[in-house]
Design a protein around this motif. Structure first.
Motif, PDB file in Angstrom:
ATOM      1  N   ARG A 129      20.334 -14.268 -53.017  1.00  6.78           N
ATOM      2  CA  ARG A 129      20.876 -15.404 -53.757  1.00  6.78           C
ATOM      3  C   ARG A 129      20.739 -16.736 -53.007  1.00  6.78           C
ATOM      4  O   ARG A 129      21.036 -17.792 -53.563  1.00  6.78           O
ATOM      5  CB  ARG A 129      22.348 -15.176 -54.086  1.00  6.78           C
ATOM      6  N   LEU A 130      20.313 -16.689 -51.758  1.00  8.06           N
ATOM      7  CA  LEU A 130      20.196 -17.919 -50.976  1.00  8.06           C
ATOM      8  C   LEU A 130      19.281 -18.937 -51.632  1.00  8.06           C
ATOM      9  O   LEU A 130      19.545 -20.129 -51.589  1.00  8.06           O
ATOM     10  CB  LEU A 130      19.669 -17.611 -49.565  1.00  8.06           C
ATOM     11  N   THR A 131      18.206 -18.471 -52.230  1.00 11.04           N
ATOM     12  CA  THR A 131      17.253 -19.405 -52.831  1.00 11.04           C
ATOM     13  C   THR A 131      17.885 -20.231 -53.948  1.00 11.04           C
ATOM     14  O   THR A 131      17.442 -21.340 -54.215  1.00 11.04           O
ATOM     15  CB  THR A 131      16.012 -18.660 -53.368  1.00 11.04           C
ATOM     16  N   ASP A 132      18.936 -19.708 -54.580  1.00 14.74           N
ATOM     17  CA  ASP A 132      19.630 -20.443 -55.644  1.00 14.74           C
ATOM     18  C   ASP A 132      20.384 -21.663 -55.113  1.00 14.74           C
ATOM     19  O   ASP A 132      20.751 -22.548 -55.879  1.00 14.74           O
ATOM     20  CB  ASP A 132      20.630 -19.543 -56.370  1.00 14.74           C
ATOM     21  N   HIS A 133      20.643 -21.701 -53.807  1.00 12.47           N
ATOM     22  CA  HIS A 133      21.461 -22.755 -53.217  1.00 12.47           C
ATOM     23  C   HIS A 133      20.660 -23.726 -52.360  1.00 12.47           C
ATOM     24  O   HIS A 133      21.250 -24.589 -51.706  1.00 12.47           O
ATOM     25  CB  HIS A 133      22.582 -22.132 -52.380  1.00 12.47           C
ATOM     26  N   ILE A 134      19.334 -23.596 -52.359  1.00 18.73           N
ATOM     27  CA  ILE A 134      18.488 -24.477 -51.556  1.00 18.73           C
ATOM     28  C   ILE A 134      17.731 -25.405 -52.503  1.00 18.73           C
ATOM     29  O   ILE A 134      16.953 -24.940 -53.334  1.00 18.73           O
ATOM     30  CB  ILE A 134      17.509 -23.660 -50.691  1.00 18.73           C
ATOM     31  N   PRO A 135      17.971 -26.711 -52.394  1.00 15.59           N
ATOM     32  CA  PRO A 135      17.303 -27.661 -53.287  1.00 15.59           C
ATOM     33  C   PRO A 135      15.783 -27.591 -53.143  1.00 15.59           C
ATOM     34  O   PRO A 135      15.264 -27.424 -52.051  1.00 15.59           O
ATOM     35  CB  PRO A 135      17.823 -29.029 -52.815  1.00 15.59           C
TER      36      PRO A 135
END
Length: 105
Positions: free
Chosen positions: A28-34
């Protein structure tokens, strides 16, 4: 020159449960990286090693899972170091997303 960031995320889950939740949520980290990102991860004991490619840079990070806290260390390359305060604040605010339990519902 690289700029290191270290953020502690306290928890009361115990080491094993915290490690399980992080393992289940790391995707899910990719969901929080602009701007989108590619994340590679691998465990060494209770430490998750991450390489995040985003915004044309490669960022090295570790997540050390301990009994009462998770220690997130990020090494920001070059110009990203200028945003270390903003990034540390975002990690402190949103870092607990990694510790959420998504197995129940």
């Amino acid at each position: 020159m690289s700029q290191p960031i270290e953020v502690d995320l306290p928890h009361s889950l115990g080491k094993d449960e915290a490690r399980r939740r992080i393992a289940n949520n790391v995707h899910r980290l990719t969901d929080h990286i602009p701007g989108g990102a590619h994340v590679e991860s691998g465990w060494t004991g209770d430490q998750l090693n991450l390489r995040i490619q985003a915004l044309g840079d490669s960022i090295q990070s570790t997540i050390d899972v301990q009994e009462t806290k998770v220690v997130v260390k990020v090494l920001l390359p070059g110009m990203l170091g200028m945003f270390s305060g903003v990034i540390a604040g975002a990690l402190q605010k949103k870092g607990n997303v990694l510790l959420e339990d998504h197995t129940k519902g």
